[in-house]
Write a protein that holds these residues in place. Sequence first.
Motif, PDB file in Angstrom:
ATOM      1  N   ILE A   5      12.152   8.254   6.363  1.00 37.69           N
ATOM      2  CA  ILE A   5      12.473   7.390   5.233  1.00 37.69           C
ATOM      3  C   ILE A   5      11.745   7.885   3.996  1.00 37.69           C
ATOM      4  O   ILE A   5      10.742   8.586   4.095  1.00 37.69           O
ATOM      5  N   GLY A   6      12.235   7.519   2.842  1.00 38.44           N
ATOM      6  CA  GLY A   6      11.629   7.955   1.591  1.00 38.44           C
ATOM      7  C   GLY A   6      11.037   6.829   0.776  1.00 38.44           C
ATOM      8  O   GLY A   6      10.549   7.047  -0.324  1.00 38.44           O
ATOM      9  N   VAL A   7      11.067   5.612   1.324  1.00 37.12           N
ATOM     10  CA  VAL A   7      10.541   4.461   0.594  1.00 37.12           C
ATOM     11  C   VAL A   7       9.937   3.457   1.579  1.00 37.12           C
ATOM     12  O   VAL A   7      10.452   3.274   2.683  1.00 37.12           O
ATOM     13  N   VAL A   8       8.838   2.858   1.161  1.00 31.18           N
ATOM     14  CA  VAL A   8       8.175   1.817   1.933  1.00 31.18           C
ATOM     15  C   VAL A   8       7.831   0.690   0.964  1.00 31.18           C
ATOM     16  O   VAL A   8       7.370   0.935  -0.146  1.00 31.18           O
ATOM     17  N   LEU A   9       8.061  -0.528   1.400  1.00 28.98           N
ATOM     18  CA  LEU A   9       7.686  -1.682   0.590  1.00 28.98           C
ATOM     19  C   LEU A   9       6.211  -1.995   0.815  1.00 28.98           C
ATOM     20  O   LEU A   9       5.673  -1.764   1.891  1.00 28.98           O
ATOM     21  N   VAL A  10       5.578  -2.532  -0.214  1.00 25.08           N
ATOM     22  CA  VAL A  10       4.192  -2.952  -0.126  1.00 25.08           C
ATOM     23  C   VAL A  10       4.207  -4.473  -0.234  1.00 25.08           C
ATOM     24  O   VAL A  10       4.679  -5.028  -1.232  1.00 25.08           O
ATOM     25  N   ALA A  11       3.747  -5.131   0.818  1.00 22.52           N
ATOM     26  CA  ALA A  11       3.795  -6.589   0.870  1.00 22.52           C
ATOM     27  C   ALA A  11       2.454  -7.133   1.318  1.00 22.52           C
ATOM     28  O   ALA A  11       1.714  -6.493   2.059  1.00 22.52           O
ATOM     29  N   GLU A  12       2.168  -8.338   0.854  1.00 22.14           N
ATOM     30  CA  GLU A  12       0.945  -9.020   1.249  1.00 22.14           C
ATOM     31  C   GLU A  12       1.320 -10.455   1.590  1.00 22.14           C
ATOM     32  O   GLU A  12       1.933 -11.148   0.769  1.00 22.14           O
ATOM     33  N   ASP A  13       0.990 -10.868   2.799  1.00 21.43           N
ATOM     34  CA  ASP A  13       1.375 -12.203   3.272  1.00 21.43           C
ATOM     35  C   ASP A  13       2.874 -12.440   3.096  1.00 21.43           C
ATOM     36  O   ASP A  13       3.307 -13.481   2.610  1.00 21.43           O
ATOM     37  N   GLU A  14       3.673 -11.443   3.449  1.00 19.99           N
ATOM     38  CA  GLU A  14       5.135 -11.469   3.386  1.00 19.99           C
ATOM     39  C   GLU A  14       5.697 -11.576   1.964  1.00 19.99           C
ATOM     40  O   GLU A  14       6.888 -11.807   1.771  1.00 19.99           O
ATOM     41  N   THR A  15       4.840 -11.409   0.963  1.00 22.10           N
ATOM     42  CA  THR A  15       5.284 -11.421  -0.430  1.00 22.10           C
ATOM     43  C   THR A  15       5.324  -9.990  -0.936  1.00 22.10           C
ATOM     44  O   THR A  15       4.345  -9.246  -0.798  1.00 22.10           O
ATOM     45  N   LEU A  16       6.433  -9.607  -1.526  1.00 22.97           N
ATOM     46  CA  LEU A  16       6.599  -8.255  -2.040  1.00 22.97           C
ATOM     47  C   LEU A  16       5.643  -8.013  -3.200  1.00 22.97           C
ATOM     48  O   LEU A  16       5.609  -8.784  -4.156  1.00 22.97           O
ATOM     49  N   ARG A  17       4.865  -6.951  -3.099  1.00 25.05           N
ATOM     50  CA  ARG A  17       3.905  -6.582  -4.141  1.00 25.05           C
ATOM     51  C   ARG A  17       4.249  -5.268  -4.827  1.00 25.05           C
ATOM     52  O   ARG A  17       3.792  -5.002  -5.922  1.00 25.05           O
ATOM     53  N   GLY A  18       5.025  -4.439  -4.136  1.00 24.25           N
ATOM     54  CA  GLY A  18       5.339  -3.148  -4.720  1.00 24.25           C
ATOM     55  C   GLY A  18       6.266  -2.340  -3.840  1.00 24.25           C
ATOM     56  O   GLY A  18       6.699  -2.794  -2.781  1.00 24.25           O
ATOM     57  N   LEU A  19       6.548  -1.147  -4.306  1.00 18.64           N
ATOM     58  CA  LEU A  19       7.424  -0.215  -3.605  1.00 18.64           C
ATOM     59  C   LEU A  19       6.846   1.166  -3.837  1.00 18.64           C
ATOM     60  O   LEU A  19       6.434   1.484  -4.963  1.00 18.64           O
ATOM     61  N   VAL A  20       6.788   1.980  -2.799  1.00 18.27           N
ATOM     62  CA  VAL A  20       6.267   3.337  -2.937  1.00 18.27           C
ATOM     63  C   VAL A  20       7.272   4.311  -2.341  1.00 18.27           C
ATOM     64  O   VAL A  20       7.820   4.073  -1.262  1.00 18.27           O
ATOM     65  N   THR A  21       7.526   5.381  -3.066  1.00 17.38           N
ATOM     66  CA  THR A  21       8.431   6.423  -2.593  1.00 17.38           C
ATOM     67  C   THR A  21       7.621   7.666  -2.241  1.00 17.38           C
ATOM     68  O   THR A  21       6.459   7.798  -2.634  1.00 17.38           O
ATOM     69  N   ASP A  22       8.281   8.583  -1.554  1.00 18.53           N
ATOM     70  CA  ASP A  22       7.616   9.845  -1.242  1.00 18.53           C
ATOM     71  C   ASP A  22       7.226  10.568  -2.534  1.00 18.53           C
ATOM     72  O   ASP A  22       6.158  11.160  -2.630  1.00 18.53           O
ATOM     73  N   ARG A  23       8.055  10.459  -3.548  1.00 24.88           N
ATOM     74  CA  ARG A  23       7.744  11.076  -4.845  1.00 24.88           C
ATOM     75  C   ARG A  23       6.518  10.423  -5.476  1.00 24.88           C
ATOM     76  O   ARG A  23       5.667  11.095  -6.061  1.00 24.88           O
ATOM     77  N   ASP A  24       6.401   9.103  -5.378  1.00 24.37           N
ATOM     78  CA  ASP A  24       5.219   8.406  -5.900  1.00 24.37           C
ATOM     79  C   ASP A  24       3.948   8.944  -5.265  1.00 24.37           C
ATOM     80  O   ASP A  24       2.931   9.126  -5.947  1.00 24.37           O
ATOM     81  N   LEU A  25       3.984   9.190  -3.963  1.00 28.14           N
ATOM     82  CA  LEU A  25       2.802   9.707  -3.278  1.00 28.14           C
ATOM     83  C   LEU A  25       2.391  11.063  -3.843  1.00 28.14           C
ATOM     84  O   LEU A  25       1.198  11.326  -4.040  1.00 28.14           O
ATOM     85  N   VAL A  26       3.366  11.898  -4.128  1.00 25.61           N
ATOM     86  CA  VAL A  26       3.065  13.226  -4.669  1.00 25.61           C
ATOM     87  C   VAL A  26       2.548  13.127  -6.104  1.00 25.61           C
ATOM     88  O   VAL A  26       1.498  13.672  -6.444  1.00 25.61           O
ATOM     89  N   VAL A  27       3.282  12.424  -6.955  1.00 26.27           N
ATOM     90  CA  VAL A  27       2.959  12.377  -8.377  1.00 26.27           C
ATOM     91  C   VAL A  27       1.702  11.554  -8.671  1.00 26.27           C
ATOM     92  O   VAL A  27       0.878  11.943  -9.496  1.00 26.27           O
ATOM     93  N   ARG A  28       1.536  10.440  -7.974  1.00 30.49           N
ATOM     94  CA  ARG A  28       0.430   9.531  -8.304  1.00 30.49           C
ATOM     95  C   ARG A  28      -0.828   9.736  -7.464  1.00 30.49           C
ATOM     96  O   ARG A  28      -1.874   9.190  -7.798  1.00 30.49           O
ATOM     97  N   VAL A  29      -0.720  10.507  -6.394  1.00 32.89           N
ATOM     98  CA  VAL A  29      -1.891  10.695  -5.547  1.00 32.89           C
ATOM     99  C   VAL A  29      -2.207  12.174  -5.353  1.00 32.89           C
ATOM    100  O   VAL A  29      -3.270  12.642  -5.739  1.00 32.89           O
ATOM    101  N   VAL A  30      -1.305  12.912  -4.757  1.00 34.44           N
ATOM    102  CA  VAL A  30      -1.571  14.313  -4.425  1.00 34.44           C
ATOM    103  C   VAL A  30      -1.893  15.128  -5.683  1.00 34.44           C
ATOM    104  O   VAL A  30      -2.871  15.881  -5.708  1.00 34.44           O
ATOM    105  N   CYS A  31      -1.111  14.975  -6.733  1.00 35.31           N
ATOM    106  CA  CYS A  31      -1.320  15.745  -7.962  1.00 35.31           C
ATOM    107  C   CYS A  31      -2.619  15.391  -8.680  1.00 35.31           C
ATOM    108  O   CYS A  31      -3.123  16.176  -9.472  1.00 35.31           O
TER     109      CYS A  31
END
Length: 140
Positions: A35-61
Amino acid sequence: MAVNKVREIMTAAPVAVGPQTPVVDVARLMRDQSIGVVLVAEDETLRGLVTDRDLVVRVVCEGGNIEERSVAEACSEDLVSLSPDDDISRAVELMREHAVRRLPVVEDGRPVGIVSLGDLAVERDTDSALADISATEPNE
């Protein structure tokens, strides 16, 4: 019979993680589940969305020790979402307006699905290259 509602084309039961989940674990989850996307949730409430591209651009780089980084640092938090009962045309409109390729589907405040540009292509433009690519199994 024509498909009209988001619930008819969305990917149900999306993969979700908590905001403190290490990005390395999220990347492995994406790899293992193709998969290329994972939802970020806390206590079943949606808090965000992260894609494989987000991981590269916002973390790896950014460098540094990625083992210490949480998904909260990589995810998009300013989300536009849909209801499963929204018309597919609403999904198209929101994707165009916000220049996004995926939209979380939320019901009663809980994430219940994701609809992607590929899902829309498969449904609306079956002869397009995007529909062909989206309908095939992912590379492992």
